[in-house]
Scaffold this motif. Structure first.
Motif, PDB file in Angstrom:
ATOM      1  N   GLU A   1      46.685  51.099  39.151  1.00  0.00           N
ATOM      2  CA  GLU A   1      47.384  50.103  39.271  1.00  0.00           C
ATOM      3  C   GLU A   1      46.654  48.864  40.151  1.00  0.00           C
ATOM      4  O   GLU A   1      47.187  47.728  40.173  1.00  0.00           O
ATOM      5  N   TYR A   2      45.566  49.311  40.404  1.00  0.00           N
ATOM      6  CA  TYR A   2      44.614  48.154  41.004  1.00  0.00           C
ATOM      7  C   TYR A   2      44.255  46.946  40.181  1.00  0.00           C
ATOM      8  O   TYR A   2      43.959  47.299  38.921  1.00  0.00           O
ATOM      9  N   ARG A   3      44.376  45.863  40.612  1.00  0.00           N
ATOM     10  CA  ARG A   3      44.144  44.618  40.099  1.00  0.00           C
ATOM     11  C   ARG A   3      42.764  43.894  40.629  1.00  0.00           C
ATOM     12  O   ARG A   3      42.958  43.491  41.887  1.00  0.00           O
ATOM     13  N   PRO A   4      41.825  43.983  40.133  1.00  0.00           N
ATOM     14  CA  PRO A   4      40.431  43.473  40.660  1.00  0.00           C
ATOM     15  C   PRO A   4      40.514  41.841  40.754  1.00  0.00           C
ATOM     16  O   PRO A   4      41.083  41.287  39.948  1.00  0.00           O
ATOM     17  N   ARG A   5      39.639  41.693  41.717  1.00  0.00           N
ATOM     18  CA  ARG A   5      39.360  39.925  41.926  1.00  0.00           C
ATOM     19  C   ARG A   5      38.444  39.669  40.726  1.00  0.00           C
ATOM     20  O   ARG A   5      37.334  40.307  40.277  1.00  0.00           O
ATOM     21  N   VAL A   6      38.621  38.205  40.409  1.00  0.00           N
ATOM     22  CA  VAL A   6      37.782  37.590  39.501  1.00  0.00           C
ATOM     23  C   VAL A   6      37.394  36.389  40.218  1.00  0.00           C
ATOM     24  O   VAL A   6      37.988  35.711  40.648  1.00  0.00           O
ATOM     25  N   VAL A   7      35.876  36.201  40.667  1.00  0.00           N
ATOM     26  CA  VAL A   7      35.537  35.454  41.639  1.00  0.00           C
ATOM     27  C   VAL A   7      34.432  34.330  41.004  1.00  0.00           C
ATOM     28  O   VAL A   7      33.578  34.804  40.142  1.00  0.00           O
ATOM     29  N   ASP A   8      34.499  32.931  41.364  1.00  0.00           N
ATOM     30  CA  ASP A   8      33.726  32.142  40.834  1.00  0.00           C
ATOM     31  C   ASP A   8      32.771  31.920  41.683  1.00  0.00           C
ATOM     32  O   ASP A   8      33.195  31.198  43.017  1.00  0.00           O
ATOM     33  N   ILE A   9      31.524  31.855  41.652  1.00  0.00           N
ATOM     34  CA  ILE A   9      30.521  31.369  42.788  1.00  0.00           C
ATOM     35  C   ILE A   9      29.315  30.607  41.931  1.00  0.00           C
ATOM     36  O   ILE A   9      28.734  30.931  40.873  1.00  0.00           O
ATOM     37  N   ASP A  10      29.150  29.462  42.449  1.00  0.00           N
ATOM     38  CA  ASP A  10      28.303  28.517  41.729  1.00  0.00           C
ATOM     39  C   ASP A  10      28.617  28.121  40.055  1.00  0.00           C
ATOM     40  O   ASP A  10      27.545  28.220  39.266  1.00  0.00           O
ATOM     41  N   GLY A  11      30.051  28.274  39.730  1.00  0.00           N
ATOM     42  CA  GLY A  11      30.390  28.170  38.532  1.00  0.00           C
ATOM     43  C   GLY A  11      30.295  29.269  37.728  1.00  0.00           C
ATOM     44  O   GLY A  11      30.408  29.297  36.476  1.00  0.00           O
ATOM     45  N   LEU A  12      29.780  30.335  38.142  1.00  0.00           N
ATOM     46  CA  LEU A  12      29.567  31.519  37.547  1.00  0.00           C
ATOM     47  C   LEU A  12      30.775  32.675  37.750  1.00  0.00           C
ATOM     48  O   LEU A  12      31.371  32.653  39.007  1.00  0.00           O
ATOM     49  N   THR A  13      31.052  33.729  36.901  1.00  0.00           N
ATOM     50  CA  THR A  13      32.350  34.286  37.118  1.00  0.00           C
ATOM     51  C   THR A  13      32.107  35.743  37.483  1.00  0.00           C
ATOM     52  O   THR A  13      31.134  36.440  36.462  1.00  0.00           O
ATOM     53  N   TYR A  14      32.252  36.396  38.420  1.00  0.00           N
ATOM     54  CA  TYR A  14      31.981  37.765  38.963  1.00  0.00           C
ATOM     55  C   TYR A  14      33.307  38.417  38.884  1.00  0.00           C
ATOM     56  O   TYR A  14      34.367  38.136  39.429  1.00  0.00           O
ATOM     57  N   ARG A  15      33.295  39.538  37.867  1.00  0.00           N
ATOM     58  CA  ARG A  15      34.406  40.366  37.887  1.00  0.00           C
ATOM     59  C   ARG A  15      34.285  41.657  38.802  1.00  0.00           C
ATOM     60  O   ARG A  15      33.417  42.396  38.374  1.00  0.00           O
ATOM     61  N   GLU A  16      35.243  42.094  39.515  1.00  0.00           N
ATOM     62  CA  GLU A  16      35.206  43.292  40.272  1.00  0.00           C
ATOM     63  C   GLU A  16      35.767  44.493  39.702  1.00  0.00           C
ATOM     64  O   GLU A  16      36.244  44.228  38.799  1.00  0.00           O
ATOM     65  N   GLY A  17      35.570  45.648  40.252  1.00  0.00           N
ATOM     66  CA  GLY A  17      36.168  46.826  39.717  1.00  0.00           C
ATOM     67  C   GLY A  17      36.389  47.918  40.656  1.00  0.00           C
ATOM     68  O   GLY A  17      35.262  47.905  41.562  1.00  0.00           O
TER      69      GLY A  17
END
Length: 360
Positions: free
Chosen positions: A209-225
């Protein structure tokens, strides 16, 4: 010993490198070939040998220095040597172990080392060993301990496969084990025991059920897991198990430190015994650094987030921005089907040459 022509087409240098087997721990032959070629064909460079690693650099007094790093080793051979080719001309494709991970990148760096004698930035080339095995054996760690000044610069470019696109920074990675204890019993009298495997139901539910973060850094998108990657347990086919181990992997954005990532995993799995068995921090993209902006401009103004961990994190830990830029599809790395388009190797070489050469 194999002879490398560093003034050849970078695709041809790639082919020559691929045909030198260099499984982790057995890189002496390829390191010898690289060292010999650099000493003979790039007299403008200072060259040193460190174990199975070869390092070379300019010392021109430029105001900035760029480090270009690539590992020489590969995973074990999987019926994918020697190299073979398909297509021709603009459609030529090189097939074989290391074409993607990462002898195409090494070939580009070797070509630049010989061809660019008057760079705008001072250049350091690092060809190192044992990247594909446990981190303790990674040649960059040994170089950092024994020749630390060779890894200093204003930007590091790691030639890992990136589809010829700049992938900035990288995710961090954390692996943890969650243990559940139970009580053994015969399965005919299961009520007398406590099933440790069944005890994993709750942590598995939380992960599902975990919902990972989606993070914007310097205009780039990092998806966690945060994923369950292994379950171990069981004694015999007629025994209630008294221990079960759930292995969890967390990929975290580079705005989190390893300590923050560990706290987060412990919060998600609060109430369970958890031990961290491996963790490596990520690397911030650093796109606002002037030298990085120059490279992005040379590549057409586009950069993407690196979803995965690479040795850019080692350079970031030394206080410098770092990016991945290399030919090849990273999803083909470590597969029997490794292959790379010759045109993509040349594209990376053209981008980096435009970046490092003096503008006329």
């Amino acid at each position: 010993m194999s002879t490398l022509d560093l003034h050849a087409d970078p695709a041809e240098i790639t082919a020559a490198l691929v045909d030198i087997a260099s499984v982790s721990g057995a890189e002496a032959e390829i390191a010898d070939a690289v060292e010999t070629a650099l000493r003979a064909q790039a007299p403008h460079l200072e060259v040193v040998r460190n174990g199975a690693a070869v390092l070379a650099r300019t010392r021109l007094g430029r105001p900035s220095r760029v480090v270009l790093a690539g590992h020489l080793d590969t995973v074990p051979v999987n019926e994918n040597l020697p190299l073979h080719r398909t297509g021709s001309g603009a459609g030529e494709v090189l097939h074989g172990l290391g074409t993607v991970d990462m002898k195409g990148g090494d070939a580009v760096f070797l070509h630049l080392a010989a061809a660019v004698t008057e760079p705008r930035h001072d250049l350091t080339f690092v060809f190192y060993d044992c990247e594909e095995v446990e981190a303790a054996r990674n040649g960059l760690g040994r170089i950092e301990r024994e020749l630390p000044d060779w890894l200093r610069g204003d930007l590091a470019v790691v030639g890992e496969p990136s589809n010829a696109v700049i992938e900035a920074g990288c995710q961090g990675t954390l692996r943890a084990e969650l243990r559940r204890a139970g009580t053994r019993a015969h399965t005919a009298r299961a009520w007398m025991g406590e099933n440790a495997i069944h005890g994993l139901a709750e942590p598995l539910r939380r992960l599902a059920e975990y919902r990972p973060r989606v993070v914007d850094i310097d205009g780039l998108t990092y998806r966690e897991g945060l994923q369950a990657v292994r379950v171990a347990g069981g004694v015999a086919g007629n025994v209630v198990p008294d221990e079960a181990v759930l292995t969890v992997n967390h990929r975290f954005a580079p705005d989190r430190s390893p300590e923050q990532a560990e706290r987060h995993v412990r919060e998600v799995l609060d109430g369970f015994e958890l031990s961290v068995v491996d963790v490596s921090g990520g690397a911030l993209p650093g796109l606002h650094a002037p030298v990085v902006a120059e490279l992005v401009a040379a590549a057409g103004g586009h950069a993407a987030a690196k979803l995965g961990w690479t040795d850019v994190a080692r350079f970031a830990a030394l206080g410098m921005p770092a990016v991945n830029l290399g030919p090849g599809d990273p999803t083909l790395a470590h597969t029997r089907q490794e292959h790379v388009a010759a045109a993509e190797i040349r594209t990376v070489a053209d981008v980096l040459r435009a970046f490092v050469e003096v503008r006329r």
